[in-house]
Design a protein around this motif. Sequence first.
Motif, short mmCIF file in Angstrom:
data_model
loop_
_atom_site.label_atom_id
_atom_site.label_comp_id
_atom_site.label_asym_id
_atom_site.label_seq_id
_atom_site.Cartn_x
_atom_site.Cartn_y
_atom_site.Cartn_z
N THR A 75 0.84 -1.20 0.00
CA THR A 75 0.00 0.00 0.00
C THR A 75 0.87 1.25 0.00
OG1 THR A 75 -1.61 -1.24 1.32
CG2 THR A 75 -1.91 1.15 1.16
N VAL A 76 0.71 2.09 -1.01
CA VAL A 76 1.56 3.26 -1.19
C VAL A 76 0.75 4.54 -0.97
CG1 VAL A 76 3.07 4.50 -2.78
CG2 VAL A 76 3.00 1.99 -2.82
N TYR A 77 1.23 5.39 -0.09
CA TYR A 77 0.61 6.68 0.22
C TYR A 77 1.01 7.68 -0.87
CZ TYR A 77 -0.21 10.90 3.16
OH TYR A 77 -0.63 12.11 3.67
N ILE A 78 0.02 8.31 -1.49
CA ILE A 78 0.25 9.24 -2.60
C ILE A 78 -0.10 10.67 -2.17
CG2 ILE A 78 -0.31 9.81 -4.98
CD1 ILE A 78 1.04 7.11 -4.74
N VAL A 79 0.84 11.59 -2.36
CA VAL A 79 0.60 13.01 -2.08
C VAL A 79 1.01 13.80 -3.32
CG1 VAL A 79 1.22 14.99 -0.65
CG2 VAL A 79 1.01 12.71 0.39
N ASN A 80 0.06 14.57 -3.85
CA ASN A 80 0.32 15.35 -5.07
C ASN A 80 0.89 14.48 -6.18
OD1 ASN A 80 -0.54 17.75 -3.80
ND2 ASN A 80 1.50 18.09 -2.93
N ASN A 81 0.27 13.32 -6.36
CA ASN A 81 0.65 12.36 -7.41
C ASN A 81 2.05 11.76 -7.25
OD1 ASN A 81 -1.82 12.65 -8.88
ND2 ASN A 81 -1.04 14.60 -9.70
N GLU A 82 2.61 11.86 -6.05
CA GLU A 82 3.95 11.32 -5.79
C GLU A 82 3.89 10.33 -4.63
OE1 GLU A 82 8.55 12.87 -5.10
OE2 GLU A 82 6.88 14.27 -5.07
N PRO A 83 4.51 9.16 -4.79
CA PRO A 83 4.53 8.20 -3.68
C PRO A 83 5.47 8.67 -2.57
CG PRO A 83 5.87 7.38 -5.49
CD PRO A 83 5.21 8.65 -5.99
N VAL A 84 4.97 8.67 -1.33
CA VAL A 84 5.78 9.19 -0.22
C VAL A 84 6.07 8.15 0.86
CG1 VAL A 84 4.88 11.52 -0.60
CG2 VAL A 84 3.81 10.05 1.11
N GLY A 85 5.38 7.02 0.83
CA GLY A 85 5.61 6.01 1.85
C GLY A 85 4.87 4.73 1.53
N VAL A 86 5.18 3.68 2.27
CA VAL A 86 4.57 2.38 2.03
C VAL A 86 4.24 1.71 3.37
CG1 VAL A 86 6.85 1.26 1.90
CG2 VAL A 86 4.88 0.14 0.88
N VAL A 87 3.11 1.01 3.37
CA VAL A 87 2.67 0.28 4.55
C VAL A 87 2.10 -1.06 4.10
CG1 VAL A 87 0.40 1.42 4.54
CG2 VAL A 87 1.25 0.37 6.65
N PHE A 88 2.35 -2.10 4.89
CA PHE A 88 1.93 -3.46 4.52
C PHE A 88 0.94 -4.00 5.57
CE2 PHE A 88 6.21 -2.97 2.76
CZ PHE A 88 6.02 -3.37 1.44
N PRO A 89 -0.36 -3.73 5.44
CA PRO A 89 -1.34 -4.28 6.39
C PRO A 89 -1.63 -5.74 6.09
CG PRO A 89 -2.45 -2.96 4.73
CD PRO A 89 -0.99 -2.86 4.44
N HIS A 90 -1.98 -6.50 7.12
CA HIS A 90 -2.35 -7.91 6.93
C HIS A 90 -3.07 -8.42 8.16
CE1 HIS A 90 0.59 -9.99 9.64
NE2 HIS A 90 1.25 -8.87 9.48
N ILE A 91 -3.71 -9.56 8.02
CA ILE A 91 -4.32 -10.26 9.14
C ILE A 91 -3.32 -11.28 9.66
CG2 ILE A 91 -6.19 -11.80 9.88
CD1 ILE A 91 -7.13 -8.98 9.32
N GLU A 92 -3.07 -11.26 10.97
CA GLU A 92 -2.16 -12.24 11.55
C GLU A 92 -2.79 -13.62 11.47
OE1 GLU A 92 1.43 -13.32 13.67
OE2 GLU A 92 0.79 -11.68 12.37
N PRO A 93 -2.09 -14.59 10.86
CA PRO A 93 -2.66 -15.95 10.75
C PRO A 93 -2.97 -16.56 12.12
CG PRO A 93 -0.75 -15.69 9.32
CD PRO A 93 -0.80 -14.46 10.18
N ASN A 94 -3.98 -17.40 12.13
CA ASN A 94 -4.38 -18.14 13.33
C ASN A 94 -4.84 -17.24 14.48
OD1 ASN A 94 -3.55 -20.74 12.16
ND2 ASN A 94 -1.46 -19.98 12.46
N THR A 95 -5.43 -16.08 14.12
CA THR A 95 -6.01 -15.20 15.12
C THR A 95 -7.45 -14.89 14.72
OG1 THR A 95 -5.35 -13.14 13.99
CG2 THR A 95 -3.76 -14.11 15.52
N ALA A 96 -8.17 -14.25 15.64
CA ALA A 96 -9.55 -13.86 15.38
C ALA A 96 -9.56 -12.52 14.65
CB ALA A 96 -10.34 -13.78 16.69
N ASN A 97 -9.11 -12.54 13.39
CA ASN A 97 -9.07 -11.33 12.55
C ASN A 97 -8.32 -10.18 13.21
OD1 ASN A 97 -10.63 -12.86 10.83
ND2 ASN A 97 -12.04 -11.20 10.36
N GLU A 98 -7.15 -10.49 13.74
CA GLU A 98 -6.30 -9.46 14.34
C GLU A 98 -5.44 -8.82 13.27
OE1 GLU A 98 -3.95 -9.83 18.28
OE2 GLU A 98 -2.47 -10.18 16.69
N GLY A 99 -5.57 -7.51 13.10
CA GLY A 99 -4.82 -6.78 12.09
C GLY A 99 -3.43 -6.42 12.55
#
Length: 239
Positions: free
Chosen positions: A144-168
């Motif tokens: 996931t790339v954060y876009i500001v004024n059409n320019e990429p400024v950062g990246v984040v990788f969200p996910h669900i932890e396996p074997n949990t009750a939908n823990e992000g």
Amino acid sequence: MDKLLQHLQRVGVHYLKSENVLMLEISENRLHLASEIDRLIHELLGELQSSRLEKVRFECPKILLDHLNCTRAKMDIIGERVIYKRSFMSPLNVSTQDYEVWSFSDDNSILFLSEVMGTSFSDAETFLTGMNTELPSQVKEMFTVYIVNNEPVGVVFPHIEPNTANEGRIFWIGIHPKFLGTGLGKNLHSIGLYRLKNDFKAMSYLGMTQIDNMPMRNIMVSNGCIQNNNTVISLQYSI
């Protein structure tokens, strides 16, 4: 080894396994299970010689580690992290920012990540390969790339932890060096939370950061996360 990992899972120790590294984690003070956890980890470390693994990393609350005598004797302490949590049952009061989901295998994605990480193209590619190994069912939606004024400024990788009750969780997060110190880190983190709730259907979020990483700790607090009273100790065992 798989039977030991399944047994550890049943007593509350979650795991993620890549080609060369096994990561174990427990965030609760299950003192009544300390002797069993200690025995299982001791047996697991004894089986490493017959596997392809090169390292085992383990994180647990300090109060629990004090009761894991074999584990403390065999593994080296490499750090201490703070836990932050927030529920997604209540409204998520963060602003929606512009973002794009990029392919984790595209050369442009790897190049951008290498710039954010301050590392080589090859090392960034290796990082993403490991992420694919650990989270194969989610990896295509994580970059996931954060876009500001059409320019990429950062990246984040969200996910669900396996074997949990939908823990992000957030696998990794970083701002491009050009934009460090601009206050965009809070927005980048909020994008991760937004996607966890709305795209990954997480019920809660658990984040960890090094105890001395005050900028990241302040970001989590500003986005409504609550600090856990217990810190977790990071340990490592290498072949």
